[in-house]
Design a protein around this motif. Structure first.
Motif, PDB file in Angstrom:
ATOM      1  N   LEU A 137      11.175   4.849  -7.672  1.00 25.05           N
ATOM      2  CA  LEU A 137      10.969   3.471  -7.221  1.00 25.05           C
ATOM      3  C   LEU A 137      11.811   3.162  -5.980  1.00 25.05           C
ATOM      4  O   LEU A 137      11.354   2.455  -5.069  1.00 25.05           O
ATOM      5  CB  LEU A 137      11.308   2.497  -8.348  1.00 25.05           C
ATOM      6  N   LYS A 138      13.028   3.698  -5.930  1.00 22.27           N
ATOM      7  CA  LYS A 138      13.886   3.488  -4.767  1.00 22.27           C
ATOM      8  C   LYS A 138      13.295   4.154  -3.530  1.00 22.27           C
ATOM      9  O   LYS A 138      13.248   3.567  -2.443  1.00 22.27           O
ATOM     10  CB  LYS A 138      15.284   4.035  -5.048  1.00 22.27           C
ATOM     11  N   ARG A 139      12.827   5.384  -3.699  1.00 23.08           N
ATOM     12  CA  ARG A 139      12.213   6.094  -2.582  1.00 23.08           C
ATOM     13  C   ARG A 139      10.928   5.399  -2.145  1.00 23.08           C
ATOM     14  O   ARG A 139      10.657   5.270  -0.939  1.00 23.08           O
ATOM     15  CB  ARG A 139      11.935   7.539  -3.003  1.00 23.08           C
ATOM     16  N   ALA A 140      10.141   4.935  -3.106  1.00 18.24           N
ATOM     17  CA  ALA A 140       8.910   4.215  -2.775  1.00 18.24           C
ATOM     18  C   ALA A 140       9.217   2.930  -2.017  1.00 18.24           C
ATOM     19  O   ALA A 140       8.507   2.564  -1.070  1.00 18.24           O
ATOM     20  CB  ALA A 140       8.125   3.905  -4.046  1.00 18.24           C
ATOM     21  N   SER A 141      10.298   2.233  -2.404  1.00 17.96           N
ATOM     22  CA  SER A 141      10.690   1.005  -1.702  1.00 17.96           C
ATOM     23  C   SER A 141      11.101   1.295  -0.273  1.00 17.96           C
ATOM     24  O   SER A 141      10.769   0.535   0.650  1.00 17.96           O
ATOM     25  CB  SER A 141      11.837   0.316  -2.451  1.00 17.96           C
ATOM     26  N   ALA A 142      11.836   2.381  -0.068  1.00 13.61           N
ATOM     27  CA  ALA A 142      12.269   2.744   1.290  1.00 13.61           C
ATOM     28  C   ALA A 142      11.073   3.103   2.172  1.00 13.61           C
ATOM     29  O   ALA A 142      10.980   2.650   3.321  1.00 13.61           O
ATOM     30  CB  ALA A 142      13.244   3.913   1.221  1.00 13.61           C
ATOM     31  N   LYS A 171       0.822  -1.211   0.000  1.00  9.50           N
ATOM     32  CA  LYS A 171       0.000   0.000   0.000  1.00  9.50           C
ATOM     33  C   LYS A 171       0.852   1.255   0.000  1.00  9.50           C
ATOM     34  O   LYS A 171       0.571   2.218  -0.721  1.00  9.50           O
ATOM     35  CB  LYS A 171      -0.925  -0.012   1.220  1.00  9.50           C
ATOM     36  N   ALA A 172       1.904   1.260   0.815  1.00  9.60           N
ATOM     37  CA  ALA A 172       2.776   2.437   0.881  1.00  9.60           C
ATOM     38  C   ALA A 172       3.517   2.651  -0.431  1.00  9.60           C
ATOM     39  O   ALA A 172       3.714   3.791  -0.871  1.00  9.60           O
ATOM     40  CB  ALA A 172       3.776   2.284   2.030  1.00  9.60           C
ATOM     41  N   PHE A 173       3.921   1.552  -1.078  1.00 12.97           N
ATOM     42  CA  PHE A 173       4.630   1.665  -2.359  1.00 12.97           C
ATOM     43  C   PHE A 173       3.738   2.340  -3.393  1.00 12.97           C
ATOM     44  O   PHE A 173       4.160   3.276  -4.089  1.00 12.97           O
ATOM     45  CB  PHE A 173       5.048   0.271  -2.837  1.00 12.97           C
ATOM     46  N   VAL A 174       2.496   1.879  -3.488  1.00  9.44           N
ATOM     47  CA  VAL A 174       1.562   2.458  -4.460  1.00  9.44           C
ATOM     48  C   VAL A 174       1.233   3.900  -4.086  1.00  9.44           C
ATOM     49  O   VAL A 174       1.145   4.778  -4.954  1.00  9.44           O
ATOM     50  CB  VAL A 174       0.275   1.605  -4.532  1.00  9.44           C
ATOM     51  N   LEU A 175       1.073   4.143  -2.801  1.00  6.60           N
ATOM     52  CA  LEU A 175       0.681   5.476  -2.331  1.00  6.60           C
ATOM     53  C   LEU A 175       1.722   6.534  -2.676  1.00  6.60           C
ATOM     54  O   LEU A 175       1.376   7.689  -2.938  1.00  6.60           O
ATOM     55  CB  LEU A 175       0.457   5.435  -0.822  1.00  6.60           C
ATOM     56  N   TYR A 176       2.999   6.155  -2.698  1.00  7.45           N
ATOM     57  CA  TYR A 176       4.045   7.124  -3.050  1.00  7.45           C
ATOM     58  C   TYR A 176       4.352   7.110  -4.546  1.00  7.45           C
ATOM     59  O   TYR A 176       4.434   8.164  -5.183  1.00  7.45           O
ATOM     60  CB  TYR A 176       5.327   6.823  -2.269  1.00  7.45           C
TER      61      TYR A 176
END
Length: 421
Positions: free
Chosen positions: A66-71, A45-50
């Motif tokens: 994608l890197k920031r979303a993964s973190a 959910k957080a990955f998609v949200l960012y």
């Protein structure tokens, strides 16, 4: 008859005890699986949200996004899993601080994945939100809340620092935010280069920012209308993304809720676009007060001090926004104002650059711990949807519902009578 009944009861007790033993045997494995499932759900959910809004805003998918979303997703997933683990412990201290510990561990892992999370603006933004959570619990917070239009006042101070630095010392601004200001500032590149130091201060009333053949008011009106068009390109994708998220929620699948969602989306786009356009317009057109109130600065020209004395008025445009959005805007702009102050400190005192990574990491981890400890004060989108934390209001509603069921259920009443007999 009584002997048969006693045998049946004994057989039932034996079977139930064996079932409980089987459940207890597999309980750790089942809990570990549920913990991983909850963490994976929060991660996704957080990955998609960012990643989704950032990709829409920048109109492309980059590795950095994608890197920031993964973190960020790792932070959410680990925080949820660790909180579940600690909440099951018998130690009351661990249970009470389970969200805080989970937030600190999640932030540490996120920093390990993407060290760029420790940059100034994000750390300052988290620290401001954490400070707000702490202040709400003491006398100082109550005093500040009683100040009328506090977010607007904060925005005025922030505008004075941000806009004066952007015009005169643009290298002190965050690079991404500087691009944002360059675009919405609406002035040619050569004009902004002329404003910047070490050039001599531009004399007031800043004739070079006006279009040929325009006066003070006509240029301001044209600039405001052009600013509306620029601002709508920023806010329309963001509010449409929020609208799409609302459409996926079951509780919004009614005609009244759907109409309210669409009306709010249109209203939010209009009000936010008007706010941003007015913010920039007032910053430029407020030079009219200089010869009246600040004659000396008017003679010296557009120095940092001179610019601060009129660009602060741009913060008044916050009154065009919804009342509930004003504190968030104040926190957002305060972040970049403090960031520019820190950049100036680094330029003056070189040792500040050396301690910044360590200071930023410590501040980010502690801020995340405070924010998750006060999870009931955070947006429901994060606490309930991403992390799955229940707010205090939801817990109270659940208790009231349970009490109503207990008092009204005939089955429970019969069970109570049987137990008494």
């Amino acid at each position: 008859l009584s002997s048969h009944m006693s045998e049946d009861l004994q057989n039932k007790n034996n079977s139930s005890s064996s079932q409980l033993a089987a459940v207890e045997k597999h309980a750790p494995r089942m809990f570990f699986k549920s913990m991983l499932d909850a963490g994976a759900s929060s991660f996704g959910k957080a990955f998609v949200l960012y990643a989704l809004p950032m990709s829409i805003l920048r109109r492309e998918i980059k590795k950095a996004i994608l890197k920031r979303a993964s973190a960020i997703a790792a932070f959410m997933g680990i925080a949820k899993a660790v909180q579940l683990l600690l909440f099951q412990q018998k130690n009351q201290t661990l249970t009470y601080y389970s969200q805080a510990i989970a937030g600190g561990l999640g932030a540490s892992v996120a920093l390990a994945i993407d060290s760029g999370l420790g940059y100034n603006t994000l750390v300052i933004w988290f620290a401001i939100r954490a400070a707000r959570c702490l202040l709400e619990e003491n006398i100082l917070g109550a005093f500040l809340n009683n100040i009328p239009h506090l977010p607007t006042i904060t925005m005025c101070f922030s505008a004075g620092q941000i806009l004066s630095s952007w015009v005169r010392y643009p290298w002190e601004m965050d690079p991404s935010y500087r691009k944002f200001l360059d675009f919405h500032g609406g002035r040619p590149k050569w004009v902004m280069e002329r404003f910047a130091a070490p050039n001599a201060p531009t004399p007031y009333p800043l004739y070079m920012i006006r279009k040929p053949g325009t006066g003070y008011f006509s240029d301001g009106i044209q600039y405001f209308l052009a600013g509306l068009k620029r601002a709508s390109k920023v806010y329309t994708p963001l509010y449409i993304a929020a609208l799409l998220f609302g459409l996926f929620q079951v509780r919004n699948h009614t005609p009244s809720r759907l109409s309210k969602l669409f009306l709010n989306c249109i209203s939010n786009i209009a009000r936010s676009s008007a706010f941003l356009s007015a913010y920039c317009t007032i910053a430029w057109t407020s030079v009219v007060i200089m010869p009246i109130l600040f004659r000396y600065s008017h003679k010296v020209g557009a120095t940092r001090v001179g610019l601060r004395r009129h660009v602060w008025m741009a913060g008044l445009s916050t009154l065009l926004e919804r009342k509930e959005r004003r504190p968030e805007l104040a926190a957002y702009c305060s972040t970049y104002a403090l960031d520019s102050v820190w950049k100036r400190v680094e330029n003056t005192y070189p040792f500040a650059k050396k301690i910044r990574p360590y200071l930023a990491a410590a501040l980010l981890i502690s801020s995340c711990s405070i924010l998750l400890h006060h999870y009931n004060k955070q947006p429901a989108l994060v606490t309930k949807w991403v992390l799955g934390f229940e707010t205090e209001e939801e817990k109270l509603k659940g208790k009231k519902l349970d009490n109503n069921i207990d008092s009204s259920s005939p089955l429970l009443q019969d069970n109570g009578i049987v137990q008494k007999v």
